[in-house]
Design a protein around this motif. Structure first.
Motif, PDB file in Angstrom:
ATOM      1  N   ASP A 103       1.274  -1.126  -0.081  1.00  0.00           N
ATOM      2  CA  ASP A 103      -0.187  -0.188  -0.206  1.00  0.00           C
ATOM      3  C   ASP A 103       0.386   1.078  -0.213  1.00  0.00           C
ATOM      4  O   ASP A 103       1.955   1.264   0.618  1.00  0.00           O
ATOM      5  N   GLY A 117      -5.220   7.467   3.923  1.00  0.00           N
ATOM      6  CA  GLY A 117      -5.733   5.676   3.790  1.00  0.00           C
ATOM      7  C   GLY A 117      -4.824   5.411   2.735  1.00  0.00           C
ATOM      8  O   GLY A 117      -5.189   3.763   3.583  1.00  0.00           O
ATOM      9  N   TYR A 160      -6.159  -9.010   8.721  1.00  0.00           N
ATOM     10  CA  TYR A 160      -5.461  -8.009   8.351  1.00  0.00           C
ATOM     11  C   TYR A 160      -4.020  -7.724   9.327  1.00  0.00           C
ATOM     12  O   TYR A 160      -4.283  -7.061   9.831  1.00  0.00           O
ATOM     13  N   ASN A 176      -5.963  -5.166  11.512  1.00  0.00           N
ATOM     14  CA  ASN A 176      -7.268  -4.972  11.615  1.00  0.00           C
ATOM     15  C   ASN A 176      -8.215  -6.206  11.107  1.00  0.00           C
ATOM     16  O   ASN A 176      -8.097  -6.932  10.511  1.00  0.00           O
ATOM     17  N   ARG A 178     -10.609  -6.334   9.477  1.00  0.00           N
ATOM     18  CA  ARG A 178     -11.037  -6.433   7.709  1.00  0.00           C
ATOM     19  C   ARG A 178     -10.409  -6.322   6.384  1.00  0.00           C
ATOM     20  O   ARG A 178      -9.328  -6.298   6.506  1.00  0.00           O
ATOM     21  N   GLY A 180      -8.726  -3.995   3.262  1.00  0.00           N
ATOM     22  CA  GLY A 180      -7.702  -3.129   3.116  1.00  0.00           C
ATOM     23  C   GLY A 180      -8.416  -2.249   2.088  1.00  0.00           C
ATOM     24  O   GLY A 180      -8.836  -2.739   1.103  1.00  0.00           O
ATOM     25  N   ASP A 181      -7.977  -1.647   2.228  1.00  0.00           N
ATOM     26  CA  ASP A 181      -8.355   0.209   1.387  1.00  0.00           C
ATOM     27  C   ASP A 181      -7.706   0.171   0.693  1.00  0.00           C
ATOM     28  O   ASP A 181      -7.448   1.678   1.552  1.00  0.00           O
ATOM     29  N   PRO A 182      -6.617   0.232  -0.532  1.00  0.00           N
ATOM     30  CA  PRO A 182      -7.078  -0.110  -1.527  1.00  0.00           C
ATOM     31  C   PRO A 182      -6.435  -1.036  -2.024  1.00  0.00           C
ATOM     32  O   PRO A 182      -6.712  -1.823  -3.056  1.00  0.00           O
ATOM     33  N   GLU A 183      -5.858  -2.184  -0.786  1.00  0.00           N
ATOM     34  CA  GLU A 183      -5.365  -3.470  -1.197  1.00  0.00           C
ATOM     35  C   GLU A 183      -6.643  -4.184  -1.162  1.00  0.00           C
ATOM     36  O   GLU A 183      -6.339  -5.134  -2.969  1.00  0.00           O
TER      37      GLU A 183
HETATM   38  N1  GLY Z   1      -4.399   0.771   3.126  1.00  0.00           N
HETATM   39  C1  GLY Z   1      -4.555   0.516   4.706  1.00  0.00           C
HETATM   40  C2  GLY Z   1      -5.839   0.204   5.566  1.00  0.00           C
HETATM   41  O1  GLY Z   1      -6.515  -0.195   4.645  1.00  0.00           O
HETATM   42  O2  GLY Z   1      -6.269   0.552   6.472  1.00  0.00           O
END
Ligand code: GLY
Length: 314
Positions: A103, A117, A160, A176, A178, A180-183
Motif C-alpha cells: 500500500d 488511507g 489483516y 485489522n 477487515r 484493506g482499502d485500496p488493497e
Molecule cells: N490501506 C490501509 C488500510 O486499509 O488500513
C-alpha cells in the motif's frame, strides 16, 4: 502479540502521562508514539527526536488531541524495512492466507506529504518469496487466530496484518478485522474462487474444506483523489471518461455519488481506484497509467509512482 509470542516491535503501554514521559526519556530515536484508540489514522507519530516524541505524548495525553483515544498510549520501537499488508480468511480454526499487497500511504510521489488511507496498491509484493509467505502464515496469521480463540473470542472473517519485513525478520505492526482499502481492489480481482462460497465456509466453520484458488497475475490500483485530500477538499465535481477506459480495466467507486441528472459526481477524498491486471507488475502498471488519464474531474490528484519498483528501490 507479546503474550502469544507473535513477532512485533518492543513496546510499552501507559495510562499515566508522568510514567510515559519518564520511559520516553530512556528510549532511542526514532521512536513511535501511538494513541491506543481510534484517531482517524492520525494517532501514530514517528518521532526523530525525544523532544518531538515528548510533544506528541503531551498532545495525545494532556491536550487530548484525539479525545478519549489518547487515555492510553503505546511507545514503540520504530521498525524499518519493506511494509506489506497480508490477509487471511479464518473461521476461527482454519487460516487460509490470501494474496498480499503493498500500500502507498503518503499523498505525494516518493512517499512525500501526509499519510492518507492509501493512494494505491499492488499485488503481489515484489519481495515476497514463498518462504516469507510461509513464515507470515506460521508466525503471525495462524498464531493470531489461535490467540483470539484461546482468549475466548474466536475470530471469523478477514484477518489483516500490517507487517514490516525488517533485517531481523518479519514483524507485525497492527491487525485489522477487515479487508484493506485500496488493497482489496488489487487482491480480489486475483481471486478465482467465488467469494460468497468462502464467506459461507467462514460462517459455517468449514473453511478447512475449501480449496481457494488465486490467479498468478499481478494487479495494480491507483487512487484518484480530490485535490487537497487528506486535508480539506471540495466535492460535487462531474467525473467524465468513466466509459472511455479499456474493457479489462476495473474502476472502483468510493467517494462518488449520482447527481440529479444521473451524472457521476465526486463526493469524498478518495474518489476512485483504477485497477488493471497483467502477467507482471510492470504490465499491470502500464495498463493503469494508460487508462487513468482518460478519466477527469476538477482538481483530481493521483500518484504517478504506484508500483514503480525502480522508484521504490531508491
Ligand atoms: N490501506 C490501509 C488500510 O486499509 O488500513
Amino acid at each position: 502479540m507479546q503474550k502469544y509470542g507473535i513477532p512485533c516491535a518492543n513496546s510499552a503501554s501507559f495510562s499515566e502521562y508522568g510514567q510515559a514521559k519518564e520511559y520516553l526519556q530512556q528510549q532511542k530515536t526514532p521512536i513511535v508514539v501511538k494513541a491506543d484508540g481510534l484517531a482517524a489514522g492520525k494517532g501514530v507519530i514517528v518521532a526523530d527526536s525525544i523532544s518531538q516524541a515528548s510533544d506528541a505524548l503531551a498532545n495525545i495525553m494532556e491536550a487530548k488531541a484525539f479525545g478519549a483515544a489518547g487515555n492510553k498510549v503505546i511507545i514503540e520501537e520504530c521498525l524499518s524495512g519493506e511494509e506489506m499488508s497480508c490477509f487471511a480468511f479464518t473461521d476461527g480454526k482454519t487460516v487460509i492466507p490470501m494474496v498480499s499487497a503493498c500500500d502507498y500511504k503518503p499523498v505525494f510521489d516518493n512517499d512525500q506529504g501526509p499519510n492518507t488511507g492509501g493512494m494505491g496498491s499492488y499485488s503481489p509484493p515484489h519481495f515476497l518469496t514463498p518462504t516469507l509467505s510461509q513464515t507470515v502464515k506460521e508466525t503471525i496469521l495462524q498464531p493470531a487466530a489461535k490467540a483470539m480463540a484461546e482468549e475466548g473470542r474466536p475470530y471469523k472473517g478477514v484477518l489483516y496484518g500490517g507487517l514490516m519485513v525488517t533485517d531481523k525478520g518479519v514483524k507485525a505492526l497492527e491487525f485489522n478485522a477487515r479487508f484493506g482499502d485500496p488493497e482489496t481492489q488489487v487482491t480480489l480481482p486475483l481471486l478465482k474462487t467465488d467469494l460468497a462460497d468462502i464467506m459461507l465456509a467462514v460462517i459455517d466453520g468449514n473453511l478447512d474444506q475449501m480449496d481457494i484458488e488465486w490467479s498468478d497475475d499481478a494487479c495494480v490500483g491507483v487512487v484518484m483523489a480530490s485535490g487537497g485530500y487528506p486535508g480539506s477538499y471540495q466535492t460535487g465535481f462531474p467525473v467524465t471518461g468513466l466509459n472511455a477506459v479499456d474493457k479489462d480495466i476495473v474502476v472502483f467507486h468510493a467517494g462518488t455519488k449520482v447527481g440529479s441528472e444521473g451524472q457521476v459526481l465526486t463526493d469524498g477524498g478518495r474518489v476512485l481506484t483504477v485497477v488493471a491486471t497483467g502477467s507482471t507488475i510492470a504490465e499491470a502498471r502500464e495498463k493503469v497509467y494508460n487508462n487513468i488519464n482518460r478519466i477527469h474531474f476538477e482538481s483530481c490528484h493521483y500518484r504517478k509512482d504506484i508500483a514503480d519498483l525502480k522508484a521504490r528501490a531508491k
